[in-house]
Scaffold this active site. Structure first.
Site, PDB file in Angstrom:
ATOM      1  N   HIS A  44     -21.344  44.635  19.065  1.00 48.51           N
ATOM      2  CA  HIS A  44     -21.104  43.549  18.107  1.00 48.51           C
ATOM      3  C   HIS A  44     -19.672  43.568  17.609  1.00 48.51           C
ATOM      4  O   HIS A  44     -19.244  44.515  16.950  1.00 48.51           O
ATOM      5  CB  HIS A  44     -22.064  43.698  16.919  1.00 48.51           C
ATOM      6  N   ASP A  46     -16.898  40.621  15.806  1.00 44.86           N
ATOM      7  CA  ASP A  46     -16.813  39.275  15.245  1.00 44.86           C
ATOM      8  C   ASP A  46     -15.444  38.638  15.395  1.00 44.86           C
ATOM      9  O   ASP A  46     -15.096  37.721  14.626  1.00 44.86           O
ATOM     10  CB  ASP A  46     -17.194  39.310  13.759  1.00 44.86           C
ATOM     11  N   GLU A 151     -25.780  35.458  16.751  1.00 45.09           N
ATOM     12  CA  GLU A 151     -26.201  36.112  15.513  1.00 45.09           C
ATOM     13  C   GLU A 151     -26.855  35.091  14.588  1.00 45.09           C
ATOM     14  O   GLU A 151     -26.183  34.424  13.813  1.00 45.09           O
ATOM     15  CB  GLU A 151     -25.013  36.789  14.825  1.00 45.09           C
ATOM     16  N   HIS A 178     -30.370  36.104  10.252  1.00 40.44           N
ATOM     17  CA  HIS A 178     -29.194  36.710   9.620  1.00 40.44           C
ATOM     18  C   HIS A 178     -29.613  37.035   8.192  1.00 40.44           C
ATOM     19  O   HIS A 178     -30.648  37.693   7.986  1.00 40.44           O
ATOM     20  CB  HIS A 178     -27.963  35.804   9.716  1.00 40.44           C
ATOM     21  N   HIS A 219     -30.702  42.740  11.144  1.00 34.50           N
ATOM     22  CA  HIS A 219     -30.845  41.708  10.100  1.00 34.50           C
ATOM     23  C   HIS A 219     -32.297  41.324   9.809  1.00 34.50           C
ATOM     24  O   HIS A 219     -32.542  40.625   8.827  1.00 34.50           O
ATOM     25  CB  HIS A 219     -30.062  40.429  10.428  1.00 34.50           C
ATOM     26  N   HIS A 240     -26.259  46.005  15.739  1.00 33.90           N
ATOM     27  CA  HIS A 240     -25.341  46.588  14.750  1.00 33.90           C
ATOM     28  C   HIS A 240     -26.133  46.964  13.496  1.00 33.90           C
ATOM     29  O   HIS A 240     -26.115  46.266  12.505  1.00 33.90           O
ATOM     30  CB  HIS A 240     -24.170  45.659  14.435  1.00 33.90           C
ATOM     31  N   ASP A 348     -19.251  46.319  14.543  1.00 34.74           N
ATOM     32  CA  ASP A 348     -19.072  45.195  13.614  1.00 34.74           C
ATOM     33  C   ASP A 348     -17.613  45.030  13.207  1.00 34.74           C
ATOM     34  O   ASP A 348     -17.302  44.601  12.100  1.00 34.74           O
ATOM     35  CB  ASP A 348     -19.960  45.331  12.380  1.00 34.74           C
TER      36      ASP A 348
END
Length: 421
Positions: A44, A46, A151, A178, A219, A240, A348
């Site tokens: 993961h 971003d 995600e 999420h 999540h 993650h 992350d």
């Protein structure tokens, strides 16, 4: 935020191909040698969202071929990916849970386009991958395999047809929720609605199995984790997440689920988010939220007073820091409870404002692996953590999809509001 800055001469070498920078620390040098043979797969990152938010959604707006300094607020660039020995990266195509599902669907396709434009901008460095075999082939060629992970299940807009379109566009996992509970799955950080997955949510998991799309349980609530593992014919992943047995955060994986991972066959990719890996940081964050709520209740209609009060509180309560040792503790806990075959890495990077000391950028992976080897991890253990476990799960997911070849696509639809299920 601390950033690691490499010498430009070293960066030029790193840009040229697969050769990893030599580390002065013998443990890091040993880790780098392992990563020359085994692709490190990060679950993961971003960067696409960071480019969307801060750089006009333009991969050319920042020079990813340079060692980026603090002004970019990025944890990721090509020299640091090379220095970190990253062999395969799941780029997160995140969009906020606050978006309406139709808007989220559009924004997610735009994020997928961003990943493809990053790859197109640097064809000598990145190559799109959709299978485990792709990762191994691309790694052997000295490039970084680039995969797509969605995600937030709200992006499929309650449509299995749209789910299939995302798969065809390259997405190879979906994080089912999420921060908010969706119309078919409960989130870890919102009020439950379904007690896990709704019947339509179970159909989503089955269709993901049929396609060959990994079910990502970061999540989601514990009940959703258990439902998804029950329904899925393929192993699941946590792209993650860290261990709730070490840091009691709802985003982490409880031991009850970790103990099921051997039977499931999946992998927990440990993340570096300070509030997830440090109990001290988690408690500080909870205290800060409580103070903000208290001040808001005491000063209705006066945001200035709330801001002033929070400024004073922050001055009296400086934010604590997490460290690389905290992350090591989580990796070790997942190994101890789930087993060495069920632990991986999902940093992350570029999805958080702060990172643990010692893990400030994507170049830090050899340092983390060296710390684990100093704690007694063997090279075989490190290979499993770095990439072999994730590759095994991908192959298993692909095999389940192959076994379902010829099965009709799912046609289930979410009932309209007020209609019986």
């Amino acid at each position: 935020m601390i950033r690691t800055v490499l010498l430009s001469s070293v960066a030029a070498v790193l840009m040229a191909g697969p050769v990893l920078a030599q580390a002065a620390d013998p443990g890091e040098a040993r880790a780098r040698r392992i990563l020359e043979r085994t692709p490190l797969i990060d679950g993961h990152n971003d960067l696409p969202w960071a480019l969307r938010q801060n750089h006009g959604n333009d991969p050319h707006a920042v020079d990813l071929t340079a060692n980026l300094d603090d002004s970019t607020r990025l944890h990721t660039d090509i020299p640091r990916l090379r220095a970190g020995g990253v062999g395969a990266q799941f780029w997160s195509v995140y969009v906020p849970a606050s978006m309406s599902p139709p808007d989220a669907a559009v924004a997610t396709f735009e994020q997928i386009d961003t990943v493809k434009r990053i790859v197109a901008a640097h064809p000598g460095v990145f190559e799109i991958a959709t299978t485990a075999a792709d990762i191994e082939r691309i790694h052997r060629r000295g490039k970084i395999a680039s995969l797509i992970g969605m995600e937030g299940g709200y992006s499929i807009d309650d449509s299995l047809g749209l789910l299939r379109e995302f798969y065809d566009s390259g997405a190879r996992y979906i994080t089912l929720t999420h921060s908010r509970t969706t119309t078919w799955a409960d989130s870890a950080t919102d009020a439950p609605k379904w007690g896990g997955l709704s019947p339509f949510g179970e159909d989503v998991v089955r269709e993901m199995n049929r396609l060959g799309m990994m079910v990502d349980l970061s999540h989601v609530s514990e009940e959703t984790m258990l439902d998804a593992m029950r329904v899925s014919d393929a192993p699941v992943i946590f792209s993650h997440s860290s261990a709730r047995g070490v840091t009691d955060h709802p985003r982490n994986v409880p031991d009850s689920v970790l103990r099921l991972m051997a039977e499931d066959g999946g992998v927990v990719m440990v993340t570096f988010v300070p509030g997830f890996v440090s109990e001290t940081v988690r408690a500080w964050s909870a205290d800060r939220s409580a103070e903000a709520a208290r001040l808001a209740s005491l000063n209705p209609g006066d945001p200035g007073a709330v801001t002033a009060g929070m400024t004073a509180w922050m001055a009296a309560h400086p934010i604590p820091t997490a460290t690389i040792a905290d992350v090591v503790a989580h990796i070790q806990h997942v190994r101890d409870v789930a087993g060495i075959d069920h632990v991986g890495l999902g940093g992350d990077f570029d999805g958080v404002d702060a990172l643990p000391v010692g893990l400030e950028g994507v170049d830090a992976y050899p340092r983390l692996l060296a710390a684990l080897m100093a704690n007694g991890w063997s090279e075989a253990d490190i290979r499993k953590l770095a990439g072999e476990n994730a590759l095994r799960v991908m192959r298993a997911v692909e095999a389940v999809a192959a076994s379902k070849r010829g099965a009709r696509p799912g046609l289930a639809q979410l009932p309209a509001a007020g209609a019986p299920e």
